[in-house]
Design a protein around this motif. Structure first.
Motif, PDB file in Angstrom:
ATOM      1  N   UNK A 102       8.102   4.077   4.037  1.00 44.04           N
ATOM      2  CA  UNK A 102       8.144   2.947   3.113  1.00 44.04           C
ATOM      3  C   UNK A 102       9.457   2.187   3.241  1.00 44.04           C
ATOM      4  N   UNK A 103      10.566   2.923   3.286  1.00 44.02           N
ATOM      5  CA  UNK A 103      11.869   2.254   3.396  1.00 44.02           C
ATOM      6  C   UNK A 103      11.955   1.449   4.686  1.00 44.02           C
ATOM      7  N   UNK A 104      11.411   2.000   5.754  1.00 34.62           N
ATOM      8  CA  UNK A 104      11.404   1.282   7.031  1.00 34.62           C
ATOM      9  C   UNK A 104      10.582  -0.001   6.931  1.00 34.62           C
ATOM     10  N   UNK A 105       9.436   0.081   6.267  1.00 34.35           N
ATOM     11  CA  UNK A 105       8.580  -1.096   6.088  1.00 34.35           C
ATOM     12  C   UNK A 105       9.282  -2.157   5.238  1.00 34.35           C
ATOM     13  N   UNK A 106       9.961  -1.698   4.196  1.00 37.66           N
ATOM     14  CA  UNK A 106      10.684  -2.628   3.320  1.00 37.66           C
ATOM     15  C   UNK A 106      11.789  -3.337   4.100  1.00 37.66           C
ATOM     16  N   UNK A 107      12.538  -2.584   4.881  1.00 38.25           N
ATOM     17  CA  UNK A 107      13.625  -3.172   5.681  1.00 38.25           C
ATOM     18  C   UNK A 107      13.083  -4.195   6.680  1.00 38.25           C
ATOM     19  N   UNK A 108      12.004  -3.825   7.365  1.00 43.44           N
ATOM     20  CA  UNK A 108      11.419  -4.733   8.362  1.00 43.44           C
ATOM     21  C   UNK A 108      10.881  -6.007   7.710  1.00 43.44           C
ATOM     22  N   UNK A 109      10.220  -5.831   6.569  1.00 41.70           N
ATOM     23  CA  UNK A 109       9.655  -6.993   5.881  1.00 41.70           C
ATOM     24  C   UNK A 109      10.755  -7.879   5.315  1.00 41.70           C
ATOM     25  N   UNK A 110      11.824  -7.272   4.836  1.00 42.32           N
ATOM     26  CA  UNK A 110      12.957  -8.047   4.327  1.00 42.32           C
ATOM     27  C   UNK A 110      13.575  -8.884   5.442  1.00 42.32           C
ATOM     28  N   UNK A 111      13.773  -8.275   6.604  1.00 45.41           N
ATOM     29  CA  UNK A 111      14.328  -9.017   7.743  1.00 45.41           C
ATOM     30  C   UNK A 111      13.418 -10.170   8.142  1.00 45.41           C
ATOM     31  N   UNK A 112      12.126  -9.912   8.141  1.00 50.40           N
ATOM     32  CA  UNK A 112      11.154 -10.939   8.515  1.00 50.40           C
ATOM     33  C   UNK A 112      11.124 -12.064   7.479  1.00 50.40           C
ATOM     34  N   UNK A 113      11.242 -11.696   6.219  1.00 48.96           N
ATOM     35  CA  UNK A 113      11.258 -12.708   5.151  1.00 48.96           C
ATOM     36  C   UNK A 113      12.503 -13.576   5.253  1.00 48.96           C
ATOM     37  N   UNK A 120       0.831  -1.210   0.000  1.00 43.38           N
ATOM     38  CA  UNK A 120       0.000   0.000   0.000  1.00 43.38           C
ATOM     39  C   UNK A 120       0.865   1.260   0.000  1.00 43.38           C
ATOM     40  N   UNK A 121       1.894   1.265   0.844  1.00 45.87           N
ATOM     41  CA  UNK A 121       2.796   2.418   0.901  1.00 45.87           C
ATOM     42  C   UNK A 121       3.583   2.575  -0.398  1.00 45.87           C
ATOM     43  N   UNK A 122       3.989   1.454  -0.975  1.00 40.44           N
ATOM     44  CA  UNK A 122       4.755   1.494  -2.226  1.00 40.44           C
ATOM     45  C   UNK A 122       3.922   2.097  -3.351  1.00 40.44           C
ATOM     46  N   UNK A 123       2.661   1.741  -3.387  1.00 37.35           N
ATOM     47  CA  UNK A 123       1.767   2.294  -4.418  1.00 37.35           C
ATOM     48  C   UNK A 123       1.529   3.790  -4.189  1.00 37.35           C
ATOM     49  N   UNK A 124       1.412   4.188  -2.927  1.00 37.73           N
ATOM     50  CA  UNK A 124       1.224   5.604  -2.609  1.00 37.73           C
ATOM     51  C   UNK A 124       2.463   6.410  -2.994  1.00 37.73           C
ATOM     52  N   UNK A 125       3.635   5.825  -2.747  1.00 33.75           N
ATOM     53  CA  UNK A 125       4.868   6.533  -3.100  1.00 33.75           C
ATOM     54  C   UNK A 125       5.004   6.652  -4.615  1.00 33.75           C
ATOM     55  N   UNK A 126       4.539   5.647  -5.317  1.00 35.26           N
ATOM     56  CA  UNK A 126       4.556   5.715  -6.778  1.00 35.26           C
ATOM     57  C   UNK A 126       3.654   6.852  -7.262  1.00 35.26           C
ATOM     58  N   UNK A 127       2.526   7.016  -6.592  1.00 33.36           N
ATOM     59  CA  UNK A 127       1.637   8.138  -6.925  1.00 33.36           C
ATOM     60  C   UNK A 127       2.333   9.469  -6.653  1.00 33.36           C
ATOM     61  N   UNK A 128       3.066   9.534  -5.530  1.00 28.78           N
ATOM     62  CA  UNK A 128       3.786  10.767  -5.178  1.00 28.78           C
ATOM     63  C   UNK A 128       4.820  11.122  -6.248  1.00 28.78           C
ATOM     64  N   UNK A 129       5.515  10.106  -6.751  1.00 29.18           N
ATOM     65  CA  UNK A 129       6.553  10.352  -7.753  1.00 29.18           C
ATOM     66  C   UNK A 129       5.985  10.990  -9.019  1.00 29.18           C
ATOM     67  N   UNK A 130       4.728  10.696  -9.290  1.00 34.46           N
ATOM     68  CA  UNK A 130       4.126  11.199 -10.521  1.00 34.46           C
ATOM     69  C   UNK A 130       3.077  12.277 -10.261  1.00 34.46           C
ATOM     70  N   UNK A 131       2.889  12.594  -8.981  1.00 34.45           N
ATOM     71  CA  UNK A 131       1.940  13.647  -8.615  1.00 34.45           C
ATOM     72  C   UNK A 131       2.421  14.252  -7.298  1.00 34.45           C
ATOM     73  N   UNK A 132       3.269  15.258  -7.389  1.00 35.11           N
ATOM     74  CA  UNK A 132       3.964  15.797  -6.223  1.00 35.11           C
ATOM     75  C   UNK A 132       3.029  16.416  -5.180  1.00 35.11           C
ATOM     76  N   UNK A 133       1.775  16.521  -5.494  1.00 33.14           N
ATOM     77  CA  UNK A 133       0.850  17.070  -4.505  1.00 33.14           C
ATOM     78  C   UNK A 133       0.546  16.056  -3.400  1.00 33.14           C
ATOM     79  N   UNK A 134       0.895  14.795  -3.658  1.00 35.49           N
ATOM     80  CA  UNK A 134       0.682  13.760  -2.644  1.00 35.49           C
ATOM     81  C   UNK A 134       1.811  13.791  -1.604  1.00 35.49           C
ATOM     82  N   UNK A 135       1.560  13.158  -0.468  1.00 31.06           N
ATOM     83  CA  UNK A 135       2.530  13.141   0.625  1.00 31.06           C
ATOM     84  C   UNK A 135       3.685  12.190   0.308  1.00 31.06           C
ATOM     85  N   UNK A 136       4.899  12.611   0.663  1.00 31.68           N
ATOM     86  CA  UNK A 136       6.084  11.770   0.476  1.00 31.68           C
ATOM     87  C   UNK A 136       6.240  10.846   1.689  1.00 31.68           C
TER      88      UNK A 136
END
Length: 229
Positions: free
Chosen positions: A139-150, A118-134
């Motif tokens: 997201x990076x924290x979630x990716x790191x945590x999920x990678x460790x868990x995986x 969900x966060x990754x998709x939101x960040x993708x929206x931000x990259x193409x629509x700067x009015x969205x929140x960065x």
């Protein structure tokens, strides 16, 4: 049921009967062996695919973490890589479930995975629509945590095909509830050693010792490894 090792099993069975080994143990083992062998190919497909998908997820997360580490120097190449990675990870959502690995009841892992997507998709929206929140830091924290868990759930030692098939063919899945992947695999291996290997190994050793043959245990294990490979 005919098997690849019919001759070897019949020969061993005859030798054990001649040595007054416990026929009930021998018959029970052969019945369990045939049941396990019959189901093996079908059961291994889903287990192996789930394991492959988890490894793909781990590698995808590793690459995504690297892309996000360099997010201040974004480029069309990185943008394309990012989109490909989140598309791949989204496609693997719910495709890693297996009773012996991460299953649909593992709320901790599944919630983190869904949150990351969900966060990754939101960040993708931000990259193409700067009015969205960065939300890139989150997201990076979630990716790191999920990678460790995986990585934690990708144990170094794989179960053998016969271990997987024996457990799933003969035991209750409820026994796995609440266990981590490592604990599940330890349970499967322990049950296999104690219930499947132990009894027949003891009878084969008895047969060799009755006939005064040396290396009884090694020979017993060699036979079992041969017919369960």
């Amino acid at each position: 049921m005919r098997t690849q090792y019919d001759k070897e099993i019949k020969k061993m069975k005859k030798a054990m009967y001649s040595s007054k080994c416990d026929k009930s143990i021998i018959k029970s083992w052969i019945k369990s062996y045939e049941k396990t062998l019959k189901n093996k190919d079908k059961l291994i497909i889903s287990y192996s695919q789930a394991k492959i998908n988890l490894r793909k997820i781990a590698e995808g997360l590793r690459q995504l973490d690297q892309v996000l580490s360099d997010r201040k120097e974004w480029s069309p190449v990185k943008d394309n890589q990012y989109v490909n990675l989140i598309t791949m990870l989204k496609g693997l959502e719910n495709e890693y479930y297996h009773k012996l690995l991460i299953d649909e009841n593992d709320a901790n892992y599944n919630t983190r995975y869904h949150s990351m997507i969900e966060l990754a998709c939101k960040y993708n929206d931000f990259l193409h629509n700067r009015r969205r929140k960065d939300d890139s830091v989150m997201l990076k924290s979630e990716v790191e945590n999920l990678l460790n868990l995986t990585d934690e759930n990708l144990t170094d030692e794989d179960l053998s095909d016969f271990e997987v098939s024996y457990f799933l063919s003969n035991k209750k899945i409820e026994d796995l509830e609440g266990l981590s992947v490592k604990e599940k695999q330890e349970l499967v291996s322990r049950v296999y050693r104690v219930e499947f290997i132990g009894p027949i190994k003891g009878e084969i050793i008895k047969m060799y010792e009755t006939n005064n043959e040396e290396g009884a245990e090694a020979k017993a294990l060699e036979f079992i490894e041969l017919v369960t490979q």
